[in-house]
Design a protein around this motif. Structure first.
Motif, PDB file in Angstrom:
ATOM      1  N   VAL A   4       5.731   1.570   1.214  1.00  6.49           N
ATOM      2  CA  VAL A   4       4.500   1.698   1.993  1.00  6.49           C
ATOM      3  C   VAL A   4       3.293   1.775   1.054  1.00  6.49           C
ATOM      4  CG1 VAL A   4       3.179   3.228   3.512  1.00  6.49           C
ATOM      5  CG2 VAL A   4       5.576   2.730   4.028  1.00  6.49           C
ATOM      6  N   LYS A   5       3.382   2.601   0.023  1.00  4.20           N
ATOM      7  CA  LYS A   5       2.269   2.773  -0.915  1.00  4.20           C
ATOM      8  C   LYS A   5       2.007   1.493  -1.713  1.00  4.20           C
ATOM      9  CE  LYS A   5       0.237   5.974  -1.716  1.00  4.20           C
ATOM     10  NZ  LYS A   5      -1.076   6.387  -1.161  1.00  4.20           N
ATOM     11  N   LYS A   6       3.071   0.776  -2.046  1.00  4.15           N
ATOM     12  CA  LYS A   6       2.913  -0.469  -2.801  1.00  4.15           C
ATOM     13  C   LYS A   6       2.171  -1.518  -1.976  1.00  4.15           C
ATOM     14  CE  LYS A   6       5.657  -4.126  -4.983  1.00  4.15           C
ATOM     15  NZ  LYS A   6       7.029  -4.619  -5.250  1.00  4.15           N
ATOM     16  N   GLU A   7       2.536  -1.622  -0.703  1.00  2.00           N
ATOM     17  CA  GLU A   7       1.929  -2.642   0.151  1.00  2.00           C
ATOM     18  C   GLU A   7       0.526  -2.256   0.609  1.00  2.00           C
ATOM     19  OE1 GLU A   7       4.384  -4.088   3.314  1.00  2.00           O
ATOM     20  OE2 GLU A   7       6.173  -4.102   2.060  1.00  2.00           O
ATOM     21  N   ASP A   8       0.284  -0.974   0.739  1.00  2.00           N
ATOM     22  CA  ASP A   8      -1.022  -0.522   1.219  1.00  2.00           C
ATOM     23  C   ASP A   8      -1.407   0.758   0.480  1.00  2.00           C
ATOM     24  OD1 ASP A   8      -3.341   0.012   2.553  1.00  2.00           O
ATOM     25  OD2 ASP A   8      -2.398   0.472   4.469  1.00  2.00           O
ATOM     26  N   PRO A   9      -2.014   0.622  -0.709  1.00  4.16           N
ATOM     27  CA  PRO A   9      -2.367   1.808  -1.503  1.00  4.16           C
ATOM     28  C   PRO A   9      -3.262   2.798  -0.765  1.00  4.16           C
ATOM     29  CG  PRO A   9      -2.623  -0.189  -2.804  1.00  4.16           C
ATOM     30  CD  PRO A   9      -2.387  -0.619  -1.379  1.00  4.16           C
ATOM     31  N   GLN A  10      -3.991   2.337   0.253  1.00  5.55           N
ATOM     32  CA  GLN A  10      -4.869   3.230   1.011  1.00  5.55           C
ATOM     33  C   GLN A  10      -4.106   4.045   2.062  1.00  5.55           C
ATOM     34  OE1 GLN A  10      -8.033   3.555   0.001  1.00  5.55           O
ATOM     35  NE2 GLN A  10      -7.399   2.089  -1.556  1.00  5.55           N
ATOM     36  N   SER A  11      -2.869   3.620   2.354  1.00  7.49           N
ATOM     37  CA  SER A  11      -2.084   4.332   3.364  1.00  7.49           C
ATOM     38  C   SER A  11      -1.722   5.710   2.843  1.00  7.49           C
ATOM     39  CB  SER A  11      -0.814   3.541   3.690  1.00  7.49           C
ATOM     40  OG  SER A  11      -0.045   4.219   4.648  1.00  7.49           O
ATOM     41  N   LYS A  12      -1.977   6.710   3.651  1.00 10.19           N
ATOM     42  CA  LYS A  12      -1.744   8.086   3.205  1.00 10.19           C
ATOM     43  C   LYS A  12      -1.013   8.878   4.278  1.00 10.19           C
ATOM     44  CE  LYS A  12      -5.923   8.317   0.379  1.00 10.19           C
ATOM     45  NZ  LYS A  12      -7.222   9.001   0.187  1.00 10.19           N
ATOM     46  N   ILE A  13      -0.278   9.850   3.805  1.00 10.95           N
ATOM     47  CA  ILE A  13       0.190  10.904   4.688  1.00 10.95           C
ATOM     48  C   ILE A  13      -0.784  12.048   4.427  1.00 10.95           C
ATOM     49  CG2 ILE A  13       2.064  12.500   5.214  1.00 10.95           C
ATOM     50  CD1 ILE A  13       4.019  10.377   4.309  1.00 10.95           C
ATOM     51  N   LYS A  14      -1.720  12.229   5.322  1.00  6.80           N
ATOM     52  CA  LYS A  14      -2.836  13.139   5.061  1.00  6.80           C
ATOM     53  C   LYS A  14      -3.127  13.976   6.301  1.00  6.80           C
ATOM     54  CE  LYS A  14      -6.056   9.502   6.359  1.00  6.80           C
ATOM     55  NZ  LYS A  14      -7.121   8.598   5.950  1.00  6.80           N
ATOM     56  N   ASN A  15      -4.012  14.932   6.123  1.00  4.47           N
ATOM     57  CA  ASN A  15      -4.413  15.765   7.247  1.00  4.47           C
ATOM     58  C   ASN A  15      -5.270  14.968   8.230  1.00  4.47           C
ATOM     59  OD1 ASN A  15      -3.149  18.045   6.281  1.00  4.47           O
ATOM     60  ND2 ASN A  15      -4.926  18.701   5.119  1.00  4.47           N
ATOM     61  N   ILE A  16      -5.140  15.313   9.497  1.00  3.21           N
ATOM     62  CA  ILE A  16      -5.999  14.743  10.517  1.00  3.21           C
ATOM     63  C   ILE A  16      -6.728  15.902  11.184  1.00  3.21           C
ATOM     64  CG2 ILE A  16      -4.584  12.685  10.877  1.00  3.21           C
ATOM     65  CD1 ILE A  16      -3.318  14.004  13.244  1.00  3.21           C
ATOM     66  N   PRO A  17      -7.782  15.625  11.966  1.00  5.45           N
ATOM     67  CA  PRO A  17      -8.607  16.723  12.492  1.00  5.45           C
ATOM     68  C   PRO A  17      -7.818  17.840  13.164  1.00  5.45           C
ATOM     69  CG  PRO A  17      -9.676  14.644  12.910  1.00  5.45           C
ATOM     70  CD  PRO A  17      -8.341  14.314  12.303  1.00  5.45           C
ATOM     71  N   SER A  18      -6.827  17.495  13.945  1.00  4.72           N
ATOM     72  CA  SER A  18      -6.006  18.534  14.557  1.00  4.72           C
ATOM     73  C   SER A  18      -4.541  18.131  14.476  1.00  4.72           C
ATOM     74  CB  SER A  18      -6.396  18.750  16.021  1.00  4.72           C
ATOM     75  OG  SER A  18      -5.521  19.692  16.605  1.00  4.72           O
ATOM     76  N   LEU A  19      -3.815  18.774  13.592  1.00  3.02           N
ATOM     77  CA  LEU A  19      -2.394  18.463  13.414  1.00  3.02           C
ATOM     78  C   LEU A  19      -1.588  18.808  14.655  1.00  3.02           C
ATOM     79  CD1 LEU A  19      -1.839  19.772   9.768  1.00  3.02           C
ATOM     80  CD2 LEU A  19      -2.363  17.458  10.514  1.00  3.02           C
ATOM     81  N   LEU A  20      -2.122  19.693  15.474  1.00  5.04           N
ATOM     82  CA  LEU A  20      -1.391  20.148  16.647  1.00  5.04           C
ATOM     83  C   LEU A  20      -1.301  19.073  17.736  1.00  5.04           C
ATOM     84  CD1 LEU A  20       0.024  22.689  17.637  1.00  5.04           C
ATOM     85  CD2 LEU A  20      -2.121  23.408  18.680  1.00  5.04           C
ATOM     86  N   ILE A  21      -2.314  18.207  17.822  1.00  7.16           N
ATOM     87  CA  ILE A  21      -2.370  17.235  18.917  1.00  7.16           C
ATOM     88  C   ILE A  21      -1.159  16.292  18.915  1.00  7.16           C
ATOM     89  CG2 ILE A  21      -3.650  15.288  19.893  1.00  7.16           C
ATOM     90  CD1 ILE A  21      -6.223  16.756  19.113  1.00  7.16           C
ATOM     91  N   PRO A  22      -0.864  15.580  17.801  1.00  8.05           N
ATOM     92  CA  PRO A  22       0.298  14.691  17.857  1.00  8.05           C
ATOM     93  C   PRO A  22       1.610  15.441  18.031  1.00  8.05           C
ATOM     94  CG  PRO A  22      -0.649  14.712  15.649  1.00  8.05           C
ATOM     95  CD  PRO A  22      -1.595  15.439  16.532  1.00  8.05           C
ATOM     96  N   PHE A  23       1.725  16.622  17.454  1.00 10.18           N
ATOM     97  CA  PHE A  23       2.948  17.408  17.619  1.00 10.18           C
ATOM     98  C   PHE A  23       3.174  17.743  19.092  1.00 10.18           C
ATOM     99  CE2 PHE A  23       5.450  21.293  17.754  1.00 10.18           C
ATOM    100  CZ  PHE A  23       6.499  21.004  16.875  1.00 10.18           C
ATOM    101  N   VAL A  24       2.118  18.217  19.761  1.00 16.87           N
ATOM    102  CA  VAL A  24       2.210  18.557  21.186  1.00 16.87           C
ATOM    103  C   VAL A  24       2.485  17.304  22.022  1.00 16.87           C
ATOM    104  CG1 VAL A  24       0.901  19.423  23.173  1.00 16.87           C
ATOM    105  CG2 VAL A  24       0.826  20.646  21.001  1.00 16.87           C
ATOM    106  N   LEU A  25       1.881  16.174  21.653  1.00 17.52           N
ATOM    107  CA  LEU A  25       2.175  14.919  22.348  1.00 17.52           C
ATOM    108  C   LEU A  25       3.653  14.563  22.237  1.00 17.52           C
ATOM    109  CD1 LEU A  25      -0.828  12.556  21.466  1.00 17.52           C
ATOM    110  CD2 LEU A  25      -0.168  13.368  23.744  1.00 17.52           C
ATOM    111  N   GLY A  26       4.231  14.804  21.068  1.00 15.87           N
ATOM    112  CA  GLY A  26       5.658  14.537  20.888  1.00 15.87           C
ATOM    113  C   GLY A  26       6.526  15.415  21.764  1.00 15.87           C
ATOM    114  N   VAL A  27       6.202  16.703  21.811  1.00 16.30           N
ATOM    115  CA  VAL A  27       6.958  17.629  22.668  1.00 16.30           C
ATOM    116  C   VAL A  27       6.821  17.212  24.132  1.00 16.30           C
ATOM    117  CG1 VAL A  27       7.102  20.016  23.499  1.00 16.30           C
ATOM    118  CG2 VAL A  27       6.788  19.555  21.047  1.00 16.30           C
TER     119      VAL A  27
END
Length: 201
Positions: free
Chosen positions: A50-73
């Motif tokens: 992933v990093k090789k193909e897209d150096p800008q791709s990151k696993i990084k913080n987003i404004p609210s980490l809780l939102i996607p987690f709650v969406l998953g639940v």
């Protein structure tokens, strides 16, 4: 890798590792442990790709980490309820999924709940969706990654559940523009499944 072949090479790599792990370890490891081991083997190579193909791709913080987690639940609970209401669990076998829940709770939490979602998101969103989106646009990328995510799960119950979940995961990757969102969403969904299975075996 670009083109049609680029959509399938991450899946073939995952399938090969799963088969090798099963061949070498099935006599002394359960299904969840083998799935976790395969994810552990593949996680770093997939991240590097992933990093090789897209150096800008990151696993990084987003404004609210809780939102996607709650969406998953919420997605897990809604999907499971709809499938139960439609009689899917009564009419189709879910033996492969049930085999994953025969492992210890700690393997289920660490492996199925955390490590497997990370590896699968690197494959399906970080590589497949990104490649398809670059070639055909975001909507096609989301749809194709969800379709492959569904088919790859292999049995009717998991496929029916995985397609809309794959759409939600793909949308979250597009919405937040990084892999943290689909990873957290997937972790939320899988941990919810583990907890529900533990509470209602």
């Amino acid at each position: 890798m670009t083109g049609i072949a680029g959509l399938f090479t991450p899946l073939l790599a995952h399938m090969l590792v799963l088969q090798l792990v099963a061949l070498l370890c099935s006599s002394w490891m359960d299904a969840a442990s083998m799935t976790t081991l395969a994810a552990l083997i593949l996680c770093l190579p997939m991240y590097r790709q992933v990093k090789k193909e897209d150096p800008q791709s990151k696993i990084k913080n987003i404004p609210s980490l809780l939102i996607p987690f709650v969406l998953g639940v919420a997605g897990n609970l809604l999907g499971s309820w709809l499938m139960d209401a439609a009689g899917m669990y009564d009419n189709f076998s879910n033996a492969s999924q049930e085999a994953l829940y025969d492992s210890s709770l700690w393997i289920q939490i660490a492996g199925l709940g955390i490590l497997v979602p990370i590896t699968e998101e690197l494959i399906f969103r970080g590589l497949i969706e990104r490649r398809a989106s670059k070639r055909w646009g975001a909507a096609a990328g989301i749809f194709l990654s969800a379709a492959l995510f569904s088919v790859y799960h292999g049995n009717m119950i998991q496929m029916v559940y995985a397609f809309p979940m794959g759409l939600l995961l793909g949308w979250s990757y597009w919405k937040w523009d990084n892999l943290t969102a689909p990873i957290l969403l997937h972790v939320g969904a899988n941990l919810c499944g583990v907890v529900m299975q533990f509470l209602h075996p």
